[in-house]
Design a protein around this motif. Structure first.
Motif, PDB file in Angstrom:
ATOM      1  N   GLN A   1      39.632  49.784  24.583  1.00  0.00           N
ATOM      2  CA  GLN A   1      40.043  50.175  25.945  1.00  0.00           C
ATOM      3  C   GLN A   1      41.106  51.267  25.918  1.00  0.00           C
ATOM      4  O   GLN A   1      41.156  52.111  26.819  1.00  0.00           O
ATOM      5  CB  GLN A   1      40.566  48.944  26.702  1.00  0.00           C
ATOM      6  CG  GLN A   1      40.911  49.253  28.164  1.00  0.00           C
ATOM      7  CD  GLN A   1      41.492  48.055  28.896  1.00  0.00           C
ATOM      8  OE1 GLN A   1      41.399  46.919  28.432  1.00  0.00           O
ATOM      9  NE2 GLN A   1      42.095  48.292  30.048  1.00  0.00           N
TER      10      GLN A   1
ATOM     11  N   GLU B   1      34.482  50.842  32.137  1.00  0.00           N
ATOM     12  CA  GLU B   1      34.793  49.827  33.140  1.00  0.00           C
ATOM     13  C   GLU B   1      36.104  49.092  32.851  1.00  0.00           C
ATOM     14  O   GLU B   1      36.836  48.727  33.773  1.00  0.00           O
ATOM     15  CB  GLU B   1      33.640  48.818  33.241  1.00  0.00           C
ATOM     16  CG  GLU B   1      32.339  49.416  33.772  1.00  0.00           C
ATOM     17  CD  GLU B   1      31.522  50.159  32.715  1.00  0.00           C
ATOM     18  OE1 GLU B   1      31.901  50.145  31.522  1.00  0.00           O
ATOM     19  OE2 GLU B   1      30.496  50.764  33.082  1.00  0.00           O
TER      20      GLU B   1
ATOM     21  N   ASN C   1      26.944  43.353  36.721  1.00  0.00           N
ATOM     22  CA  ASN C   1      27.028  43.032  35.297  1.00  0.00           C
ATOM     23  C   ASN C   1      28.251  43.684  34.667  1.00  0.00           C
ATOM     24  O   ASN C   1      29.015  43.048  33.937  1.00  0.00           O
ATOM     25  CB  ASN C   1      25.740  43.514  34.613  1.00  0.00           C
ATOM     26  CG  ASN C   1      25.636  43.041  33.184  1.00  0.00           C
ATOM     27  OD1 ASN C   1      26.396  42.175  32.751  1.00  0.00           O
ATOM     28  ND2 ASN C   1      24.704  43.599  32.443  1.00  0.00           N
ATOM     29  N   PHE C   2      28.459  44.966  34.989  1.00  0.00           N
ATOM     30  CA  PHE C   2      29.562  45.712  34.383  1.00  0.00           C
ATOM     31  C   PHE C   2      30.883  45.443  35.111  1.00  0.00           C
ATOM     32  O   PHE C   2      31.951  45.837  34.630  1.00  0.00           O
ATOM     33  CB  PHE C   2      29.240  47.212  34.376  1.00  0.00           C
ATOM     34  CG  PHE C   2      27.850  47.524  33.888  1.00  0.00           C
ATOM     35  CD1 PHE C   2      27.332  46.850  32.789  1.00  0.00           C
ATOM     36  CD2 PHE C   2      27.050  48.454  34.536  1.00  0.00           C
ATOM     37  CE1 PHE C   2      26.040  47.108  32.344  1.00  0.00           C
ATOM     38  CE2 PHE C   2      25.760  48.715  34.100  1.00  0.00           C
ATOM     39  CZ  PHE C   2      25.258  48.038  32.997  1.00  0.00           C
TER      40      PHE C   2
ATOM     41  N   ARG D   1      31.346  42.386  31.411  1.00  0.00           N
ATOM     42  CA  ARG D   1      31.845  43.427  30.522  1.00  0.00           C
ATOM     43  C   ARG D   1      33.366  43.507  30.518  1.00  0.00           C
ATOM     44  O   ARG D   1      33.964  43.954  29.534  1.00  0.00           O
ATOM     45  CB  ARG D   1      31.271  44.783  30.955  1.00  0.00           C
ATOM     46  CG  ARG D   1      31.585  45.858  29.951  1.00  0.00           C
ATOM     47  CD  ARG D   1      30.919  47.174  30.238  1.00  0.00           C
ATOM     48  NE  ARG D   1      31.285  48.085  29.180  1.00  0.00           N
ATOM     49  CZ  ARG D   1      30.554  48.331  28.107  1.00  0.00           C
ATOM     50  NH1 ARG D   1      29.383  47.779  27.972  1.00  0.00           N
ATOM     51  NH2 ARG D   1      30.993  49.133  27.167  1.00  0.00           N
ATOM     52  N   VAL D   2      33.989  43.108  31.600  1.00  0.00           N
ATOM     53  CA  VAL D   2      35.438  43.306  31.763  1.00  0.00           C
ATOM     54  C   VAL D   2      36.155  41.999  32.102  1.00  0.00           C
ATOM     55  O   VAL D   2      37.177  42.000  32.772  1.00  0.00           O
ATOM     56  CB  VAL D   2      35.711  44.349  32.869  1.00  0.00           C
ATOM     57  CG1 VAL D   2      35.300  45.727  32.401  1.00  0.00           C
ATOM     58  CG2 VAL D   2      34.997  44.003  34.156  1.00  0.00           C
ATOM     59  N   TYR D   3      35.621  40.922  31.596  1.00  0.00           N
ATOM     60  CA  TYR D   3      36.172  39.621  31.998  1.00  0.00           C
ATOM     61  C   TYR D   3      37.641  39.476  31.636  1.00  0.00           C
ATOM     62  O   TYR D   3      38.459  39.025  32.438  1.00  0.00           O
ATOM     63  CB  TYR D   3      35.368  38.486  31.352  1.00  0.00           C
ATOM     64  CG  TYR D   3      35.638  37.155  32.012  1.00  0.00           C
ATOM     65  CD1 TYR D   3      35.210  36.926  33.307  1.00  0.00           C
ATOM     66  CD2 TYR D   3      36.332  36.142  31.356  1.00  0.00           C
ATOM     67  CE1 TYR D   3      35.448  35.719  33.942  1.00  0.00           C
ATOM     68  CE2 TYR D   3      36.576  34.930  31.988  1.00  0.00           C
ATOM     69  CZ  TYR D   3      36.125  34.727  33.281  1.00  0.00           C
ATOM     70  OH  TYR D   3      36.373  33.536  33.915  1.00  0.00           O
TER      71      TYR D   3
ATOM     72  N   THR E   1      19.134  43.546  31.031  1.00  0.00           N
ATOM     73  CA  THR E   1      20.402  44.142  30.581  1.00  0.00           C
ATOM     74  C   THR E   1      21.272  44.532  31.770  1.00  0.00           C
ATOM     75  O   THR E   1      22.487  44.584  31.665  1.00  0.00           O
ATOM     76  CB  THR E   1      20.151  45.419  29.743  1.00  0.00           C
ATOM     77  OG1 THR E   1      19.353  46.325  30.508  1.00  0.00           O
ATOM     78  CG2 THR E   1      19.477  45.074  28.423  1.00  0.00           C
ATOM     79  N   HIS E   2      20.612  44.843  32.888  1.00  0.00           N
ATOM     80  CA  HIS E   2      21.348  45.295  34.064  1.00  0.00           C
ATOM     81  C   HIS E   2      21.448  44.238  35.155  1.00  0.00           C
ATOM     82  O   HIS E   2      22.256  44.361  36.066  1.00  0.00           O
ATOM     83  CB  HIS E   2      20.715  46.577  34.616  1.00  0.00           C
ATOM     84  CG  HIS E   2      21.030  47.785  33.783  1.00  0.00           C
ATOM     85  ND1 HIS E   2      20.774  47.825  32.425  1.00  0.00           N
ATOM     86  CD2 HIS E   2      21.597  48.972  34.094  1.00  0.00           C
ATOM     87  CE1 HIS E   2      21.175  49.001  31.946  1.00  0.00           C
ATOM     88  NE2 HIS E   2      21.678  49.706  32.935  1.00  0.00           N
TER      89      HIS E   2
ATOM     90  N   ASP F   1      27.454  35.925  37.177  1.00  0.00           N
ATOM     91  CA  ASP F   1      28.713  36.495  37.664  1.00  0.00           C
ATOM     92  C   ASP F   1      29.475  35.614  38.634  1.00  0.00           C
ATOM     93  O   ASP F   1      30.713  35.590  38.619  1.00  0.00           O
ATOM     94  CB  ASP F   1      28.462  37.877  38.287  1.00  0.00           C
ATOM     95  CG  ASP F   1      27.413  37.837  39.386  1.00  0.00           C
ATOM     96  OD1 ASP F   1      26.443  37.065  39.256  1.00  0.00           O
ATOM     97  OD2 ASP F   1      27.566  38.566  40.381  1.00  0.00           O
TER      98      ASP F   1
END
Lengths: 281, 317
Positions: free
Chosen positions: A156, B61, B85-86, B90-92, B123-124, B129
């Motif tokens: 990041q 992201e 998704n992103f 991806r950014v949890y 994938t998308h 979520d």
């Protein structure tokens, strides 16, 4: 002109605070904290323009974000001794119901802290956001950030480093604590960082070194120079060459004290090398 | 039975985009961030109107979430936009530490949620979520059902202080809720009154629930149909009031049955008023490529699946 005697006294007292905090709870991170003590003391007492009263928004003042949150003992000590909260509260470090959590957080409302950190690699992004908000608010103040060198292994950071240069975030000074150590050993053995200076420069940053990262005069002079570089279209990176565990002979030049507290005997030895100056909490 | 009319199919993401445009005009603290999906998120108009308040972050992201968290320090109200998704998986950790734990006023706006993203495939798509976001302490989770509601929700969350996850989608679906609705976070909307079964739906499944209720009515079964646009905080009171009357419930969502609305409803019922429940949701599986309609049919996420589940749950009473 800075009162170096007073700052040196504060440095020694902060070292004692760090050692006593981690010793009491037999946990925490003294090595990196000691390595950055001079930097924190200089930043909060000589470099940052700070408002008396803490507000989360920090409008009209310089801001600081600690990305490598594990060096909370030095952060807490310097915040307390700068008047953000009572120094006696250092007694509660890492204890149940304390505002001084193992890693810094806003969650318990500790004055001086504006973001939780500890999970590494997030501080530069947050600092960019705060710097962009300052620009939107037409606030000319600076955003300072400290991150560890090992922390640069988190991806990041490089997203953030690319963004800041690409978008001229020039009211931002990121200082990298270049001590060459991380938990598992020397960074060169764990995952070599390569040429950090060349990397930041390649991303488009204005980069400078402070070779004597544990020398107050060098830090103050260097950081003032860094501040002069702000406002010129590029974000500024300071590579602060420090010694982990600085000020306690047996903790220096090793990663052993990254996340380990001294025992009673070791504490006594360490404190004897740093006699009381301003008074213990 | 109340009659609901589709005023013309529209995508919920356009509701977000139009809501954001309106917000941009009335609230100067609103800023928008996007990770290279401005067109997909319908954020172009905000970008054109307020270039100084629009931030193109690029395909990064994690950085976007961190920057958004930082922008709240200084009083901004950041709306981040990318696919669901992103926006979540991806950014949890960035959401967890820099937004939720830090208590930052960030609005995470997520399009292309669920399986109806369609042809791009698993994938998308994301079917996890809601679970990811509802587990975060302090996070408000909203999943709107149509264009009008998404627009109203987008505007409403700017006035709420705290982190919000706003979930919406890509396909054009029926637009049937009032254009002038007063969106209240955490307040269920009762769409039909009945006595035999409670159907609790969220997102794209709300319209399907209404279609199911019509079919059931023709067969002499009357349904309470409740639109749960806010999954957290959940309107426990509305759920309990209805199930105490009907004695059984079907939950319907475009999400995995693990971690979704259904489990939240089950928690409320098992704690206060145990009742038979059937789950319309995906069954612990990834999605796949296909048209939205084909996928909703294959994975049992439509009116006919709800009708079957109602018959089953009534038999269990």
């Amino acid at each position: 002109m800075a009162d170096y005697k007073a700052l040196e006294d504060l440095v020694v007292q902060v070292r004692r605070d760090i050692l006593r905090q981690v010793h009491k709870v037999n946990s925490g991170h003294p090595g990196g904290s000691l390595g950055c003590t001079e930097f924190f003391v200089a930043l909060y007492n000589e470099l940052m323009e700070r408002n008396e009263k803490f507000t989360m928004d920090g409008i009209g003042e310089d801001l600081f974000f600690l990305s490598n949150g594990h060096i909370s003992p030095v952060f807490y000590s310097v915040l307390a001794r700068a008047g953000y909260f009572p120094v006696e509260e250092l007694n509660t470090f890492r204890l149940l119901n304390s505002r001084l959590q193992g890693h810094p957080t806003t969650h318990e409302g500790l004055p001086g802290v504006r973001i939780a950190s500890g999970s590494l690699g997030q501080g530069i992004s947050v600092s960019i956001g705060a710097a962009l908000a300052k620009k939107l608010n037409k606030d000319k103040h600076i955003v300072y950030t400290l991150c560890g060198d090992g922390e640069l292994q988190e991806g990041q950071n490089w997203e953030a480093i690319m963004y800041a240069a690409g978008n001229n975030v020039d009211n931002l000074i990121v200082t990298v604590d270049l001590n060459g150590q991380q938990i598992d050993g020397a960074t060169k053995n764990v995952l070599p960082l390569g040429n950090v200076k060349a990397k930041f420069e390649a991303f488009g940053w204005n980069v400078m070194d402070i070779e004597k990262g544990n020398d107050l005069k060098a830090i103050i002079a260097g950081m003032k120079k860094a501040k002069e570089k702000t406002g010129n279209g590029k974000p500024v990176c300071v590579l602060l060459h420090t010694v982990m565990g600085n000020g306690v002979d047996f903790m220096m030049h090793t990663h052993d004290w990254h996340g380990k507290a001294p025992n009673d005997q070791q504490l006594e030895t360490a404190l004897s090398q740093n006699p009381v100056t301003l008074g213990d909490y | 039975m109340k009659k609901y009319t589709d005023t013309g199919k529209k995508d919920t993401r356009s509701g977000f985009g139009d809501g954001l445009t309106e917000l941009g005009k009335k609230n100067k603290d609103v800023v928008a961030l996007c990770a290279d999906l401005t067109g997909s998120l319908k954020m172009d108009e905000f970008k054109e109107n307020h270039p100084e308040r629009f931030f193109q972050i690029g395909i990064a992201e994690a950085n976007m979430i961190g920057i958004a968290a930082g922008m709240t320090i200084g009083g901004k109200i950041p709306f981040t936009g990318t696919f669901a998704n992103f926006s979540t998986g991806r950014v949890y950790d960035q959401i967890r530490q820099s937004v939720a734990y830090s208590g930052k006023n960030v609005k995470i706006c997520a399009s292309h949620a669920g399986i109806t993203l369609g042809e791009d495939g698993a994938t998308h798509q994301i079917l996890e979520d809601i679970g990811l976001m509802k587990m975060l302490p302090g996070m408000t989770v909203i999943n709107t059902c149509d264009y009008n509601q998404t627009k109203a929700a987008t505007i409403a969350i700017a006035d709420y202080e705290g982190p919000v996850y706003l979930r919406f989608g890509r396909p054009k679906v029926a637009n049937f809720t009032p254009a002038d609705q007063n969106f209240q976070i955490g307040k269920a909307v009762q769409l039909q009154e009945g006595t035999d079964v409670t159907i609790i739906a969220t997102g794209h499944l709300v319209w399907e629930a209404l279609q199911a209720a019509e079919t059931l009515n023709e067969n002499g079964i009357t349904s309470d149909v409740i639109n749960i646009h806010t999954i957290k905080p959940l309107d426990d009171e509305a759920i309990l009031k209805s199930v105490k009357k009907t004695g059984c419930v079907v939950t319907a969502e475009e999400h995995n049955f693990l971690g979704g609305l259904g489990e939240s409803v089950a928690r409320v019922l098992s704690t206060h008023h145990p009742a038979p429940q059937e789950f319309i949701a995906t069954q612990d599986t990834f999605g796949e490529s296909g048209t939205p309609e084909q996928l909703m049919d294959k994975y049992g996420l439509n009116a006919s699946a709800i009708v079957n589940a109602v018959k089953k749950v009534i038999a269990r009473k």
